[in-house]
Scaffold this active site. Structure first.
Site, short mmCIF file in Angstrom:
data_model
loop_
_atom_site.label_atom_id
_atom_site.label_comp_id
_atom_site.label_asym_id
_atom_site.label_seq_id
_atom_site.Cartn_x
_atom_site.Cartn_y
_atom_site.Cartn_z
CB CYS A 316 37.71 25.37 45.38
SG CYS A 316 38.64 26.87 45.68
NE ARG A 346 36.64 36.28 42.44
CZ ARG A 346 37.61 35.58 41.85
NH1 ARG A 346 38.62 36.21 41.27
NH2 ARG A 346 37.58 34.26 41.84
CD GLU A 348 37.12 42.67 40.15
OE1 GLU A 348 38.05 43.45 40.39
OE2 GLU A 348 37.28 41.44 39.98
CD GLU A 365 36.97 26.48 41.93
OE1 GLU A 365 36.22 27.41 42.23
OE2 GLU A 365 38.13 26.36 42.39
CB CYS A 473 40.46 24.14 41.83
SG CYS A 473 41.36 25.50 42.52
NE ARG A 480 37.73 38.10 33.53
CZ ARG A 480 38.70 38.39 34.40
NH1 ARG A 480 39.87 37.77 34.32
NH2 ARG A 480 38.51 39.30 35.33
#
Lengths: 514, 514
Positions: A316, A346, A348, A365, A473, A480
């Protein structure tokens, strides 16, 4: 909030006759330093003494006429009078101390440091606090409150940062706000393996090549692509979304606007461009690499630039950036677009687990911009479509929860007791993960849906013709979706629901090893 | 190739009786130092002198028993004899000089430096050359030829690097090998705009947010996705390819194997992970960012790691990595897979132009592994499918050219005169770009097709049961397909060929601004 500055003016020669100073200072205080200050927010000055070529004074103020502004006015005023009367000029102004006094509504539980302060904030009770700014320092110190820093309102931001840090200390440990909105029926557990382990065993995926990344062989890829088609054909296309393609590299300037860079700098994969593309500059690097078979870090560090960007954390920010400063036609509202090309990373670290929590993932997204009413309706439409997917196609055991952050809920920005009012905020979609344990706690957030008000609209200066607009969004995490589904249904296609089989009638053959 | 090392042994006390040395050295030369050296490649030693507690000697050798290995043998041998005879021990060995002599087949046109050498290589004629290695240096020097470096064969790689650099000097300016294989008929020029300029004007794309990146609005995205579907449905699926998903982050270890890191380090987008995810470690960074609204580079540089990876330049390295050390079943050959999820970045710097030459792009990369015969047939099948797409669907004016690198062609690895033999090598697909100028030169490489022999098979130790296998890949650049198409057909969908309209019957409405 009040400010105090001790300052020394250095004069071009000694001031022997100080008789007129009291009058001049009175004159300055009566008008010059209060102009623009309203009732209580002007400045005033006290002469602390004159010695040789130095004139010491203390300027105090409220919020409007800050000491450094008062100093500018005063210097000009005094220079005029001293020049006229004694032929004395003012050679410079040396700030000796600068402090601010303001109320702390909450106690400081643990002391902390803040740049630009001369000493840390100590643990203490609520009440009025005075902080001293660092006005001098060692060579190389970057956090000195110079006159330039004062002009950039550094002290205000330091104070805001102090207040925010104190506030955070009081929210810590409160946990996240979470309120069940809806849940599916319980489904019989027919599989309780860890799907990632089983995918590794069956050769559907390979871990790596770098940390938290996975290589998906044809079988796992086919499941991911089926999930993608379901999201497109059952949710986004029916809701009238158009596709866009965005860079997966997000500049710091964009993240400064969205707050990601200050929010989660420790989770970003940073990107550095080469300092140059000139082969001659890289020749020694290539020599070393070819000769030693190791990357010469001592050369590399000077051949790349300091990062000015990172890899997409969510799509976004760049999507909002693409609308920067533009005015949307009212007829184009609500804008409904989605992005699925940009890879996301990311960091993690210790939290990685299988394909559920990875350092690299693929998300769709959707972003929407429109009036509050339009987005309220769109959000309802999304819920209908998502329910259809998770109930009728994937046949998941899942639930929806309102997870609008505590502070937002507390601030009355959203009604947390009346579902009708829940337009602005975030809904999490969670799937039960049988292999992890029981239904009390073992749920995976596989999706979310948010309406964010005008936060990003303002940040990127996006306008509409006459309407007031909001944005929102929804993050669709394909890894997932896949792990939620496989955790409940297992890896045997014979056990998969008919609705899903429509999207993936058979698995590809894969690759055979011996 | 010969090596010479001058070395001083330091003794535990002065050697007064030197009468036995000549015999010992003769004994060492007659057997000890030539063992394993074959005819001419053993070592020999000359005693240069004994003075006090120092014993100076020169060891020369061929390729098999290197001076440092000879030194180990000799030290042990002398230590035994000196101990037995005089109770003298050897305390250390100090390398004074180390040199190599080898033939240069070509002249050095321009002098150059190489790490680990004590002085640069000067311009000179072909013939025998002697280079001195750096055996001592200043503190902090990293390119000293220590005994450890000798054990890692650093001198051999230095010599190879010298020979390669000389070779490169002779290829420079020769241009690339290029031979027309096939060309379509000339098409009437119906549009001669720069499609990127026109897409910007019509709001199909937005430049940015960082250098060489583009944001594709719905219209341009629809064209890209149509191109993708054509590649899948008209080429890859009919040819039996299976899809995989790979990380877009490529570790240096993978690129060291493929040669990308030494080949084009100035074109890589480097990726740094955070040094830590611990919020406490990032707190000061966040303070600075919030207070100054600028990224504190002085903190950032210590909060991120030195890059150990970069963003995908092409997908094949990670794909090959996924097969590392595995043995493919003969029944699974030829392996036919493709990847289209990983975003690619290349630092183009001054060479950027529109969407034709960008820093970030989307490519589909088919990779195939099989016997030479299987890949020869597959390559022919690819050409048939690609011709169908470019002739019948996109109706392009285009051509195919054999661009196997000069050195490969010269080395007789491919027959450049007989098309039948052109299995191993690379074919470029080029489209005429009317807006740039005339047909003499203005063609854009929009695709390639390669069979690479066993280069990557060896690099990643990929095995088959009994067959000898090769690999290859084809780079399908979607931005390049799009710009080639739009350069010839323009942006008006009414002018587009029927075959393409089947894949994109109408453009999406896009977003309206005022």
């Amino acid at each position: 909030m009040t400010f105090a500055m001790k300052v020394t003016l250095s004069l071009s020669k000694e001031l022997e006759d100080t008789s007129k100073l009291a009058g001049w200072f009175e004159e300055a205080n009566s008008d010059l330093l209060t102009r623009g200050g309203g009732e209580d927010e002007g400045a005033s000055v006290v002469l602390d003494g004159v010695s040789g070529q130095s004139m010491d004074m203390t300027i105090t103020s409220g919020r409007r006429v800050r000491p450094h502004h008062a100093l500018q006015r005063l210097r000009k005023f005094l220079a005029g009078n001293l020049g006229m009367e004694y032929k004395i000029g003012i050679r410079g102004a040396d700030v000796l101390t600068y402090s601010a006094t303001f109320p702390l509504e909450k106690a400081v539980k643990t002391g902390f440091s803040v740049p630009f302060l001369s000493s840390p904030i100590e643990a203490r009770d609520a009440g009025e606090v005075t902080v001293e700014f660092k006005v001098t320092g060692d060579e190389g110190d970057l956090d000195i409150v110079t006159l330039e820093a004062l002009n950039q309102n550094i002290p205000d931001r330091v104070i805001k940062r102090i207040l925010d840090k104190v506030e955070e200390q009081h929210y810590e440990g409160k946990g996240e706000f979470w309120e069940l909105v809806w849940k599916s029926e319980e489904k019989e557990v027919v599989y309780s393996g860890d799907p990632t382990d089983d995918m590794v065993k069956q050769g559907w995926v390979v871990q790596g090549p770098t940390k938290g990344k996975w290589f998906l062989r044809p079988q796992a890829t086919a499941v991911m692509r089926a999930m993608e088609r379901i999201a497109l054909e059952e949710v986004l296309i029916p809701l009238g979304f158009q596709e866009v393609i965005s860079s997966h590299i997000v500049g710091f300037d964009v993240w400064k606007k969205t707050g990601h860079l200050e929010g989660m700098p420790g989770e970003i994969y940073y990107v550095s461009e080469p300092a140059t593309r000139d082969p001659a500059a890289w020749e020694e690097f290539r020599d070393w690499l070819k000769i030693t078979k190791e990357v010469p870090d001592h050369l590399l560090k000077d051949l790349i630039q300091i990062p000015r960007a990172g890899i997409s954390y969510a799509q976004c920010p760049n999507i909002y950036w693409s609308f920067s400063g533009r005015t949307l036609a009212d007829t184009t509202l609500p804008v409904k677009i989605f992005e699925r090309a940009a890879n996301s990373n990311r960091y993690e670290s210790g939290g990685r687990h299988g394909l559920e929590r990875v350092d690299e993932f693929h998300r769709i997204e959707p972003v929407y911009i429109g009036t509050a009413e339009q987005l309220g309706k769109l959000k309802d439409d999304f819920v209908v479509r998502y329910k259809h997917v998770f109930n009728d196609i994937l046949e998941l055991e899942w639930r929806m929860a309102w997870v609008t952050p505590f502070y937002m809920a507390q601030a009355g920005q959203v009604g947390v007791e009346d579902n009708e009012e829940k337009v602005k905020g975030t809904m999490d979609f969670e799937a039960y993960m049988p292999y992890r344990g029981d239904r009390d706690s073992e749920w995976l957030e596989f999706q979310n849906l948010s309406v964010l008000g005008d936060k990003y609209i303002q940040a990127f200066n996006i306008k509409a013709q006459k309407e007031t607009i909001w944005s929102g969004c929804s993050g669709i995490g394909l890894e997932r979706w896949m792990t939620s589904f496989l955790s409940q249904k297992g890896l045997d296609p014979d056990d998969w629901p008919e609705g899903f089989k429509k999207y993936l009638p058979r698995l590809p053959p894969g690759i055979d090893f011996v």
